[in-house]
Write a protein that holds these residues in place. Structure first.
Motif, PDB file in Angstrom:
ATOM      1  N   PHE A   6       0.831  -1.199   0.000  1.00  0.00           N
ATOM      2  CA  PHE A   6       0.000   0.000   0.000  1.00  0.00           C
ATOM      3  C   PHE A   6       0.868   1.253   0.000  1.00  0.00           C
ATOM      4  O   PHE A   6       0.594   2.221  -0.717  1.00  0.00           O
ATOM      5  N   ARG A   7       1.930   1.244   0.797  1.00  0.00           N
ATOM      6  CA  ARG A   7       2.814   2.417   0.872  1.00  0.00           C
ATOM      7  C   ARG A   7       3.527   2.672  -0.455  1.00  0.00           C
ATOM      8  O   ARG A   7       3.515   3.796  -0.958  1.00  0.00           O
ATOM      9  N   VAL A   8       4.169   1.647  -1.010  1.00  0.00           N
ATOM     10  CA  VAL A   8       5.034   1.882  -2.176  1.00  0.00           C
ATOM     11  C   VAL A   8       4.247   2.043  -3.472  1.00  0.00           C
ATOM     12  O   VAL A   8       4.705   2.741  -4.387  1.00  0.00           O
ATOM     13  N   PHE A   9       3.066   1.429  -3.566  1.00  0.00           N
ATOM     14  CA  PHE A   9       2.308   1.510  -4.814  1.00  0.00           C
ATOM     15  C   PHE A   9       1.247   2.606  -4.816  1.00  0.00           C
ATOM     16  O   PHE A   9       0.872   3.089  -5.894  1.00  0.00           O
ATOM     17  N   LEU A  10       0.765   3.021  -3.651  1.00  0.00           N
ATOM     18  CA  LEU A  10      -0.300   4.016  -3.605  1.00  0.00           C
ATOM     19  C   LEU A  10       0.090   5.277  -2.834  1.00  0.00           C
ATOM     20  O   LEU A  10      -0.035   6.393  -3.343  1.00  0.00           O
ATOM     21  N   LEU A  11       0.556   5.108  -1.587  1.00  0.00           N
ATOM     22  CA  LEU A  11       0.805   6.267  -0.737  1.00  0.00           C
ATOM     23  C   LEU A  11       1.984   7.098  -1.224  1.00  0.00           C
ATOM     24  O   LEU A  11       1.863   8.318  -1.404  1.00  0.00           O
ATOM     25  N   TYR A  12       3.135   6.476  -1.455  1.00  0.00           N
ATOM     26  CA  TYR A  12       4.324   7.231  -1.865  1.00  0.00           C
ATOM     27  C   TYR A  12       4.134   7.963  -3.193  1.00  0.00           C
ATOM     28  O   TYR A  12       4.492   9.149  -3.295  1.00  0.00           O
ATOM     29  N   PRO A  13       3.582   7.317  -4.234  1.00  0.00           N
ATOM     30  CA  PRO A  13       3.361   8.067  -5.485  1.00  0.00           C
ATOM     31  C   PRO A  13       2.425   9.252  -5.302  1.00  0.00           C
ATOM     32  O   PRO A  13       2.626  10.308  -5.918  1.00  0.00           O
ATOM     33  N   PHE A  14       1.403   9.092  -4.448  1.00  0.00           N
ATOM     34  CA  PHE A  14       0.481  10.204  -4.192  1.00  0.00           C
ATOM     35  C   PHE A  14       1.203  11.355  -3.502  1.00  0.00           C
ATOM     36  O   PHE A  14       1.022  12.527  -3.864  1.00  0.00           O
ATOM     37  N   LEU A  15       2.043  11.042  -2.520  1.00  0.00           N
ATOM     38  CA  LEU A  15       2.781  12.091  -1.816  1.00  0.00           C
ATOM     39  C   LEU A  15       3.795  12.772  -2.732  1.00  0.00           C
ATOM     40  O   LEU A  15       4.107  13.951  -2.548  1.00  0.00           O
ATOM     41  N   ALA A  16       4.310  12.040  -3.723  1.00  0.00           N
ATOM     42  CA  ALA A  16       5.290  12.621  -4.646  1.00  0.00           C
ATOM     43  C   ALA A  16       4.694  13.773  -5.448  1.00  0.00           C
ATOM     44  O   ALA A  16       5.406  14.676  -5.890  1.00  0.00           O
ATOM     45  N   ILE A  17       3.363  13.747  -5.636  1.00  0.00           N
ATOM     46  CA  ILE A  17       2.703  14.825  -6.384  1.00  0.00           C
ATOM     47  C   ILE A  17       2.923  16.168  -5.704  1.00  0.00           C
ATOM     48  O   ILE A  17       3.115  17.194  -6.366  1.00  0.00           O
ATOM     49  N   PHE A  18       2.943  16.185  -4.373  1.00  0.00           N
ATOM     50  CA  PHE A  18       3.079  17.436  -3.632  1.00  0.00           C
ATOM     51  C   PHE A  18       4.495  18.002  -3.703  1.00  0.00           C
ATOM     52  O   PHE A  18       4.722  19.142  -3.290  1.00  0.00           O
ATOM     53  N   THR A  19       5.446  17.230  -4.193  1.00  0.00           N
ATOM     54  CA  THR A  19       6.810  17.737  -4.391  1.00  0.00           C
ATOM     55  C   THR A  19       7.071  18.027  -5.863  1.00  0.00           C
ATOM     56  O   THR A  19       8.222  18.195  -6.262  1.00  0.00           O
ATOM     57  N   LEU A  20       5.974  18.097  -6.640  1.00  0.00           N
ATOM     58  CA  LEU A  20       6.094  18.280  -8.095  1.00  0.00           C
ATOM     59  C   LEU A  20       6.971  17.188  -8.700  1.00  0.00           C
ATOM     60  O   LEU A  20       7.738  17.422  -9.623  1.00  0.00           O
ATOM     61  N   TYR A  21       6.855  15.994  -8.153  1.00  0.00           N
ATOM     62  CA  TYR A  21       7.559  14.781  -8.596  1.00  0.00           C
ATOM     63  C   TYR A  21       9.065  14.826  -8.365  1.00  0.00           C
ATOM     64  O   TYR A  21       9.788  13.969  -8.876  1.00  0.00           O
ATOM     65  N   LEU A  22       9.546  15.799  -7.594  1.00  0.00           N
ATOM     66  CA  LEU A  22      10.973  15.837  -7.280  1.00  0.00           C
ATOM     67  C   LEU A  22      11.364  14.682  -6.358  1.00  0.00           C
ATOM     68  O   LEU A  22      12.539  14.306  -6.285  1.00  0.00           O
ATOM     69  N   ALA A  23      10.377  14.132  -5.644  1.00  0.00           N
ATOM     70  CA  ALA A  23      10.649  12.982  -4.778  1.00  0.00           C
ATOM     71  C   ALA A  23      10.438  11.655  -5.490  1.00  0.00           C
ATOM     72  O   ALA A  23      10.530  10.597  -4.869  1.00  0.00           O
ATOM     73  N   LEU A  24      10.174  11.707  -6.801  1.00  0.00           N
ATOM     74  CA  LEU A  24       9.929  10.487  -7.552  1.00  0.00           C
ATOM     75  C   LEU A  24      11.082   9.479  -7.459  1.00  0.00           C
ATOM     76  O   LEU A  24      10.820   8.267  -7.360  1.00  0.00           O
ATOM     77  N   PRO A  25      12.351   9.912  -7.476  1.00  0.00           N
ATOM     78  CA  PRO A  25      13.438   8.931  -7.313  1.00  0.00           C
ATOM     79  C   PRO A  25      13.354   8.145  -6.009  1.00  0.00           C
ATOM     80  O   PRO A  25      13.662   6.954  -5.986  1.00  0.00           O
ATOM     81  N   PHE A  26      12.932   8.804  -4.918  1.00  0.00           N
ATOM     82  CA  PHE A  26      12.766   8.083  -3.656  1.00  0.00           C
ATOM     83  C   PHE A  26      11.644   7.047  -3.760  1.00  0.00           C
ATOM     84  O   PHE A  26      11.742   5.945  -3.210  1.00  0.00           O
TER      85      PHE A  26
END
Length: 354
Positions: free
Chosen positions: A137-157
């Motif tokens: 749930f975290r890696v497939f749903l939660l983390y990608p959703f949170l990455a949106i708020f960083t303008l995808y700058l956190a996408l590598p994480f």
């Protein structure tokens, strides 16, 4: 004194002519059966490519049956039809159904990964996947959703966490895989992909702008006007440049990520992996494959698939610790200790459609 680990290449022995026959039969039977045979076609394709991929002469194999894949697809299609029907009857329930779908998604993804792992083997030793709901749930749903708020700058994480989860939950026999890597390679993949897109689009826009500027300075007669033959040629060239800038973005990113994933992956016992894929070379293969497939009306698609598989295998190596014979013997012993019940329950799985 340290001794360098031996490096064993991954080899692919598939032949385009041989695979063409499989491809044509799969295509014709899938058309005649209105797509039903595509489940068996998927099995034949995977068995061919895995069966022709070897490490130290030991092949991979795929053990699923067509009916396993078909049942999974029927379940997913039935769920989609039910979702659509309930949404049309009660639009107010649409939001609730969407939340339920998201809630079920990690379970489905885990089932798909578990099924595909259990149906794949190397040297007669099966893979396993033992994922859990909340990490998925975290890696497939939660983390990608949170990455949106960083303008995808956190996408590598996010990508690193996803790979760490999927790789680290796999086993070969009883030997567990692990993934550890710094964040640098993932930001490098992100940066190089972005630079390729920005650079290509800037060149395309610049070419059109220069043509327009030249028309204003020299006069439209000198440049044949923006919609004259020369202007159309410039637009055509700019469109090609824009296509080359955007079409291979996924390929470029995948090449860097593949190299990073293999570099950070280890198999219990210290066995390591190496991927030396060139992003530029893979882009050329992808674009030329796409062009030749379109020009040949799809007849060169089997050759294109074989070409990609041969290139990827030719740039992949394994660095084992000790004898592979001893490793396989130990893996077989652990697999026997685990028992075959795990494999039996994976015969029919909704994950087959994932």
């Amino acid at each position: 004194m340290t001794t360098e680990k031996p490096t064993i290449p991954v080899q692919f022995t598939g032949d385009a002519r041989e695979y063409f026959g499989i491809f044509i039969v799969n295509l014709l039977l899938s058309i005649v059966t209105l797509g039903i045979y595509s489940a068996w076609a998927k099995v034949r394709n995977k068995k061919y490519f895995l069966g022709n991929t070897t490490i130290d002469g030991r092949p991979f194999d795929y053990h699923a049956r067509g009916q396993d894949i078909l049942v999974g697809r029927v379940v997913v299609v039935a769920a989609f039809v039910l979702y659509t029907w309930l949404s049309s009857i009660s639009p107010a329930a649409n939001g609730i159904l969407a939340v339920l779908v998201l809630a079920v998604a990690p379970w489905l993804i885990n089932r798909g990964l578990r099924f595909n792992a259990a149906m794949t083997s190397w040297s007669n030793v099966r893979f396993r996947f033992d994922g859990n709901y909340w990490p998925a749930f975290r890696v497939f749903l939660l983390y990608p959703f949170l990455a949106i708020f960083t303008l995808y700058l956190a996408l590598p994480f996010v990508m690193r966490a996803l790979i760490r989860y999927t790789v680290g939950r796999h086993r070969l026999g009883g030997h567990r895989f692990a993934f550890e890597s710094g964040i640098g390679p993932f930001y490098a993949a992100f940066a190089w992909t972005g630079l390729w897109a920005i650079g290509g689009l800037a060149l395309a826009v610049g070419l059109v702008a220069i043509n327009g500027f030249a028309g204003r300075v020299l006069g439209s007669e000198a440049t044949d006007g923006p919609f004259g033959s020369f202007g159309i040629l410039v637009l055509f060239v700019a469109a090609i440049i824009a296509f080359v800038a955007l079409f291979p973005l996924a390929t470029i990113y995948a090449a860097f990520i593949r190299n990073a994933r293999y570099a950070g992956t280890t198999l219990e016992g210290g066995h390591r992996f190496v991927s030396g894929v060139s992003a530029i070379r893979l882009v050329w293969i992808s674009i030329s494959n796409a062009v030749l497939t379109v020009v040949s009306l799809g007849m060169l698609l089997p050759w294109a698939r074989i070409r990609v598989a041969r290139y990827l295998c030719a740039h992949t190596w394994v660095q084992p610790v000790g004898s592979l014979d001893e490793f396989v013997s130990e893996a077989e012993r652990r697999q026997t200790a685990i028992g075959d019940a795990f494999l039996d329950i994976e015969g029919i799985d909704v994950g087959a459609a994932v």
